[in-house]
Design a protein around this motif. Structure first.
Motif, PDB file in Angstrom:
ATOM      1  N   TYR A  99      -8.432  -4.597  -4.158  1.00 57.85           N
ATOM      2  CA  TYR A  99      -7.116  -5.116  -4.454  1.00 57.85           C
ATOM      3  C   TYR A  99      -6.832  -4.973  -5.897  1.00 57.85           C
ATOM      4  O   TYR A  99      -5.662  -4.682  -6.186  1.00 57.85           O
ATOM      5  CB  TYR A  99      -7.291  -6.585  -4.032  1.00 57.85           C
ATOM      6  N   LEU A 100      -7.922  -4.759  -6.789  1.00 59.32           N
ATOM      7  CA  LEU A 100      -7.594  -4.868  -8.065  1.00 59.32           C
ATOM      8  C   LEU A 100      -6.982  -3.363  -8.468  1.00 59.32           C
ATOM      9  O   LEU A 100      -6.172  -2.893  -9.253  1.00 59.32           O
ATOM     10  CB  LEU A 100      -8.760  -5.457  -8.900  1.00 59.32           C
ATOM     11  N   THR A 101      -7.928  -2.548  -8.147  1.00 59.76           N
ATOM     12  CA  THR A 101      -7.393  -1.107  -8.143  1.00 59.76           C
ATOM     13  C   THR A 101      -6.085  -0.706  -7.688  1.00 59.76           C
ATOM     14  O   THR A 101      -5.380  -0.233  -8.756  1.00 59.76           O
ATOM     15  CB  THR A 101      -8.381  -0.081  -7.495  1.00 59.76           C
ATOM     16  N   ILE A 102      -5.572  -1.205  -6.732  1.00 62.43           N
ATOM     17  CA  ILE A 102      -4.305  -0.771  -6.404  1.00 62.43           C
ATOM     18  C   ILE A 102      -3.310  -1.605  -6.986  1.00 62.43           C
ATOM     19  O   ILE A 102      -2.219  -0.976  -7.326  1.00 62.43           O
ATOM     20  CB  ILE A 102      -4.205  -1.278  -4.712  1.00 62.43           C
ATOM     21  N   SER A 103      -3.627  -2.886  -7.366  1.00 64.79           N
ATOM     22  CA  SER A 103      -2.896  -3.611  -8.054  1.00 64.79           C
ATOM     23  C   SER A 103      -2.578  -2.971  -9.548  1.00 64.79           C
ATOM     24  O   SER A 103      -1.446  -2.893 -10.109  1.00 64.79           O
ATOM     25  CB  SER A 103      -3.259  -5.079  -8.403  1.00 64.79           C
ATOM     26  N   GLY A 104      -3.558  -2.583 -10.279  1.00 61.65           N
ATOM     27  CA  GLY A 104      -3.639  -1.659 -11.314  1.00 61.65           C
ATOM     28  C   GLY A 104      -2.527  -0.467 -11.262  1.00 61.65           C
ATOM     29  O   GLY A 104      -2.042  -0.267 -12.286  1.00 61.65           O
ATOM     30  N   ILE A 105      -2.726   0.293 -10.266  1.00 59.25           N
ATOM     31  CA  ILE A 105      -1.996   1.276 -10.114  1.00 59.25           C
ATOM     32  C   ILE A 105      -0.621   1.158  -9.734  1.00 59.25           C
ATOM     33  O   ILE A 105       0.283   1.709 -10.755  1.00 59.25           O
ATOM     34  CB  ILE A 105      -2.289   2.130  -8.803  1.00 59.25           C
ATOM     35  N   LEU A 106      -0.297  -0.202  -9.077  1.00 55.33           N
ATOM     36  CA  LEU A 106       1.324  -0.408  -9.011  1.00 55.33           C
ATOM     37  C   LEU A 106       1.770  -0.870 -10.120  1.00 55.33           C
ATOM     38  O   LEU A 106       2.722  -0.707 -10.719  1.00 55.33           O
ATOM     39  CB  LEU A 106       1.371  -1.546  -7.962  1.00 55.33           C
ATOM     40  N   LEU A 107       0.930  -1.595 -11.234  1.00 55.06           N
ATOM     41  CA  LEU A 107       1.474  -1.992 -12.431  1.00 55.06           C
ATOM     42  C   LEU A 107       1.633  -0.868 -13.332  1.00 55.06           C
ATOM     43  O   LEU A 107       2.624  -0.837 -13.911  1.00 55.06           O
ATOM     44  CB  LEU A 107       0.211  -2.952 -12.926  1.00 55.06           C
TER      45      LEU A 107
END
Length: 352
Positions: A99-107
């Motif tokens: 979740y954190l990896t995808i969240s960072g990519i979207l950010l």
């Protein structure tokens, strides 16, 4: 340009895309209330509506679509960040890391539309407290993809903006911080007046005096919306008088909004609410995104405030204020009609 000609302009062809992005953002905000804040479906649906009816949300639907895709990506990023945090406060390491990896990519991708969103890293630091080996791993999993994607265009531009528009990042305008918070305060009055108005007379008096002093000391805080139109209609003197009064009003509302958020954080902490960490994250981001507007020196626009509006929705909606309000339908209708008027004006249907 008459309305029949407007129908074939590139601006209008962008509107369906904007509508879909608004809808996606609304769905993600709704899911945040339902899953992260564990609200009932009807309450979550109601608490999400302000995002669709804000006057500035309508305005950006006709722009070059730099803000709206960025907002949509960032809302998705914050949603996944909340999911990761609520996932047993990092108990499930594998899913949280995903979740954190995808969240960072979207950010990171959101910063390609609006670089301001990178300031969320400052607000996110609170989520990863206390600092230990595990929290450092989680924070880096989130921050590294975001920073790599954010820095890629900057390495090409050799700055925050492309060379062709380098003039927009020259210097700072700190008054934009108060103007941004002031506009958000006005929008919070539309969403739920009691959130910002339920204060005693002493608080209003103290903040009023502070606002007056700040506007007298700092001339940049004297702000008149549509100042060129006002000067043409009423002259320089009247425009300056309006700038004094409107500047004082915006500074007062900005201080009142920050104070209201502070009181709400105290209340949530006192009640031992599990949403305290996410609420502080929303609040810190709201203030940080307003502060980032000090870098916009060429021209201040209320549409820049739209970047923070989803988090104003979270702050007010996370505490179930709207479901207790009898007049919310009328205020939402007023705001929605105002938004439609701005959209029609932008497309040339009202004024040539």
């Amino acid at each position: 340009m008459n309305p029949s000609e407007v129908l074939y302009t590139p601006r209008l062809t962008r509107f369906p895309l904007a509508f879909h992005l608004l809808l996606i953002s609304y769905i993600v905000i709704f899911l945040s209330f339902k899953i992260i804040h564990k609200q009932e479906t009807k309450v979550a649906l109601l608490n999400s509506i302000p995002w669709l009816v804000f006057p500035t949300t309508g305005v950006i639907s006709g722009m070059a679509l730099t803000e709206l895709p960025a907002i949509t990506l960032f809302v998705g990023s914050s949603f996944l960040l909340g999911i990761a945090y609520n996932n047993g406060n990092w108990r499930s390491q594998s899913s949280s890391l995903l979740y954190l990896t995808i969240s960072g990519i979207l950010l990171g991708l959101s910063t390609w539309g609006r670089q301001n969103f990178i300031v969320t890293l400052v607000a996110t630091l609170f989520i990863f407290l206390p600092i230990n080996r595990k929290s450092i791993i989680f924070s880096l999993t989130y921050a590294i993809p975001a920073l790599v994607i954010f820095l890629y265009p900057l390495s090409i531009w050799h700055g925050l903006v492309p060379p062709s528009v380098k003039f927009v990042e020259e210097g700072y305008r700190f008054s934009n911080f108060f103007l941004s918070l002031g506009y958000l305060g006005i929008y919070s009055l539309i969403i739920f007046p009691e959130f910002i108005l339920s204060k005693n007379r002493q608080t209003f008096l103290s903040l009023s005096i502070m606002s007056l002093i700040l506007v007298l000391i700092f001339p940049d805080l004297r702000y008149a919306p549509s100042q060129f139109l006002l000067e043409r209609l009423f002259g320089t003197f009247i425009k300056n008088v309006i700038a004094y009064f409107f500047g004082i009003l915006l500074v007062f509302i900005s201080l009142l909004l920050v104070y209201s958020i502070y009181l709400q954080i105290r209340k949530i902490k006192k009640n031992n609410d599990s949403n305290l960490t996410m609420y502080i994250y929303y609040s810190l981001f709201l203030i940080a995104i307003c502060f980032s507007n000090i870098k916009i020196t060429h021209q201040f626009s209320s549409r820049y405030i739209t970047l923070a509006l989803p988090f104003l929705v979270y702050i007010v909606g996370a505490n179930n204020f709207l479901s207790k309000d009898k007049f919310v339908f009328y205020r939402f209708t007023f705001s929605f009609v105002l938004s439609i008027i701005f959209i029609l004006n932008y497309y040339g249907f009202l004024l040539p």
